[in-house]
Motif scaffolding. Sequence first.
Motif, short mmCIF file in Angstrom:
data_model
loop_
_atom_site.label_atom_id
_atom_site.label_comp_id
_atom_site.label_asym_id
_atom_site.label_seq_id
_atom_site.Cartn_x
_atom_site.Cartn_y
_atom_site.Cartn_z
N LEU A 1 29.97 45.27 37.18
CA LEU A 1 29.82 43.66 37.18
C LEU A 1 29.26 43.28 35.77
O LEU A 1 29.78 41.85 35.41
CB LEU A 1 28.88 42.99 38.24
N THR A 2 28.77 43.94 34.85
CA THR A 2 28.51 43.29 33.62
C THR A 2 29.84 43.41 32.98
O THR A 2 30.02 42.41 32.02
CB THR A 2 27.53 44.32 32.82
N LEU B 1 36.81 43.14 38.79
CA LEU B 1 36.94 43.21 37.68
C LEU B 1 38.42 43.22 37.41
O LEU B 1 39.08 42.51 36.30
CB LEU B 1 36.44 44.85 37.25
N ILE B 2 39.21 43.60 38.41
CA ILE B 2 40.67 43.87 38.24
C ILE B 2 41.25 42.26 38.45
O ILE B 2 42.22 41.93 37.73
CB ILE B 2 41.26 44.44 39.31
N MET B 3 40.62 41.52 39.27
CA MET B 3 41.04 40.04 39.44
C MET B 3 40.66 39.09 38.06
O MET B 3 41.74 38.68 37.53
CB MET B 3 40.11 39.38 40.44
N GLU B 4 39.70 39.45 37.35
CA GLU B 4 39.37 38.61 36.30
C GLU B 4 40.64 39.55 35.16
O GLU B 4 41.05 38.67 34.33
CB GLU B 4 38.07 39.20 35.41
N MET C 1 24.81 39.40 40.88
CA MET C 1 24.69 39.64 39.56
C MET C 1 25.82 38.65 38.59
O MET C 1 26.78 39.03 39.02
CB MET C 1 24.68 41.05 39.11
N GLY C 2 25.51 38.03 37.66
CA GLY C 2 26.27 37.27 37.18
C GLY C 2 27.42 36.39 37.84
O GLY C 2 28.49 36.34 37.51
N GLY C 3 26.88 36.03 38.98
CA GLY C 3 27.56 35.15 39.89
C GLY C 3 28.43 35.85 40.66
O GLY C 3 29.24 35.31 41.48
#
Lengths: 693, 133
Positions: free
Chosen positions: A160-161, A198-201, B98-100
């Motif tokens: 998520l980071t 993450l993949i979506m982003e 976390m982070g939205g």
Amino acid sequence: MVVPSLKLQDLIEEIRGAKTQAQEREVIQKECAHIRASFRDGDPLHRHRQLAKLLYVHMLGYPAHFGQMECLKLIASPRFTDKRVGYLGAMLLLDERQDAHLLITNSIKNDLSQGIQAVQGLALCTLSTVGSAEMCRDLATEVEKLLLQPSSYVRKKAVLTAVHMIRKVPELSNIFLPPCAQLLHERHHGILLGTITLIMELCERSPAALKHFRKVVPQLVQILRTLVTTGYSVEHSVSGVSDPFLQVQILRLLRILGQNHEESSETMNDLLAQVATNTDTSRNAGNAVLFETVLTIMDIRAAAGLRVLAVNILGRFLLNNDRNIRYVALTSLLRMVQSDHSAVQRHRPTVVECLREPDASLSRRALELSLALVNSSNVRAMTQELQSFLESCPPDLRADCASGILLAAERFAPTKRWHIDTILRVLTTAGTHVRDDAVANLTQLIGGAQELHAYSVRRLYSALADDISQQPLVQVAAWCIGEYGDLLLEGGCEETEPLQVEEEKVLALLEKVLQSHMSLPATRGYALTALMKLSTRLRGDNNRIRQVVSIYGSCLDVELQQRAVEYNTLFRKYDHMRAAILEKMPLVERGGTQDEEAKESKEAQLSEAALVATEPQASKLLDLLDLLDGTSGAAQPPPAPEPSPGGTLVHLLDLPCASPAPEFPAAATGPQWGHSSSSGWPSSDPAPQNPQS
Amino acid sequence: MGRVSGEEGASHVHCRKHHLQVIGCVIVFYFSFFVFFLSRYASLYFCCAVENQDNELLTLEIVHRYVELLDKYFGNVCELDIIFNFEKAYFILDEFIMGGEIQETSKKSAVKAIEDSDMLQETMEEYMNKPTF
């Protein structure tokens, strides 16, 4: 400092014990002074307590910027307690805009690489909450390393980071794209969830990434299928639905991957159908998944049957007791109504039911959707429903509803009479809320329906007799009575009840409109002109009308005054022309400025003639003036030309006269004609020598 | 997603225990890019802001999950628990979101993580007076 510092809970008690705002401020100010002092030279063991108190005070809205450096010190401390509060303070007080923000980078870096999970977690959390672009660039490689850590706790947070980092610095996608493939094989739900995010982003930021990840569609389908069919685990399920959070996220990713891509869409068809039919809808969790499924079906290249299924699910949502579900259903149906019109039509009765919702936002959406669903086959029924809604709807929806009904009537009216009736009903119910062009539209409509003149004028007369406050209605009624007054008095009209109307009553009504304080200036203009027209339509003598007209010759309103003066002159000096000038108006073509003018007054008739008239016809205007001038056939009244659409205005000017004698000053010709100018009528023209009597 | 904040609606001092029951969930209003949600549990109001493309119904579930986490940690949570342990409320939130974005969908794991951190804190403080703050 003798007094030991307050414990956090004691401070909270004290603040809550304060009876007034002032008292609270006092307590807090005192404590803040204390805190400041202890930051300067206080006991390091209790520093975290001071910061915690400061954070509480900050939450209440008081300034806490002096705690920023303290956060840094606490983060750098080896004690976990300190770090916990320190990082919390950093997240609350040290956002990007603060100068001290960058200083935490080093601490975070150190904490990321030392081995305690909890500490690494804190650092990652802070990084993903307030990490600036600078910081993200600096620490990207650290986070990448953590993606391979054995601890799932750390991996989950690292993913998520990475999401946050990509949002801040899109170039970092290069670093975080490769690990995704491996991460998708994770069994841990949290990591899986993070990976999908993450993949979506990545896909949203780069078409190349999107293409790359289309390969994983089958894998995603498999994961979701497993989750739905066999993946029941107590700790992840919500009201019997397996991990709805993960399901929704997978569906969202599928939506992004399947958009505009036939092959991927086809791969997911079966799965979507399966999820749509098997999800338990008794609780909100199931409905949330179902809703996401519908959204996905709407956006990909889904098979027709699947789309119908989606619409039907939304239709079912509309019947749900929960307001929120009805709300999302209405919003989504609105999006689908253009593309899947016939499918949505099937739920029309339910949508119409929703009009009766007490909740304003729901009824607004129901109104929008209802208007979108009107078509030629259901227009009568729908208009009926919408009319009854109009009568009882909240004021802010009135305008939209009224204009919606009028628009629908215009597009789908089965008969002219129905159209006129509908507009009439809207004007009676919500007259003040209709758009400005409603009046023009209605007069144009009535004017064009010759067979309905008698019917219209009678209905309008009755409506006007009932209520003279709704301005658009009054304006149309006045115009109509003026135009078709003779039909009103004639009697027999099969379509309405027999109405015995007397001339005096008609005149009285128009006078009432003229005098009423509720009438707008424009309305009064309509009424005055109508009265004038009636002077040729009615059989009785015109004394009453002449009286009214002469009274208004000294009216304060300039427009009315001018009209009255001109009408007066028409009576006195140009009586022989009165019939010709005041005869029935021809039908005007829609659109353009010509409309508005033509409907206003008879001067507008002439002004339109002036606009229509090109140079050669200007001479015909001169002919008219010529006639009035008396140079030829002074005592000869002009023959009344027959009415014919369009050409009548020109005929008016086509009066027998001598050859054009352009000896008049330019001021009397062309464009100035008909507008409020001093040379509007020949009577004020200096030139004529022998004015007609 | 923005941060979730809870505030007490009443100012009673005594603790009122209640079963976790959603009294009302409302999708409040659209404001440029965000949708605001309001969920009510007895006298506690939870307000949450999400982006336009987020699933509204799921957001209600998210708020409910957070409240459940609080409940599991504090054991029959009431307003005063949150008021007097606000930093714990933050820590719990940081284990869930976390982070939205949601980071952990297992209630058990989320609560265990907090308890582990608490243990870490306690072992350092075992010779000091409780409560830690």
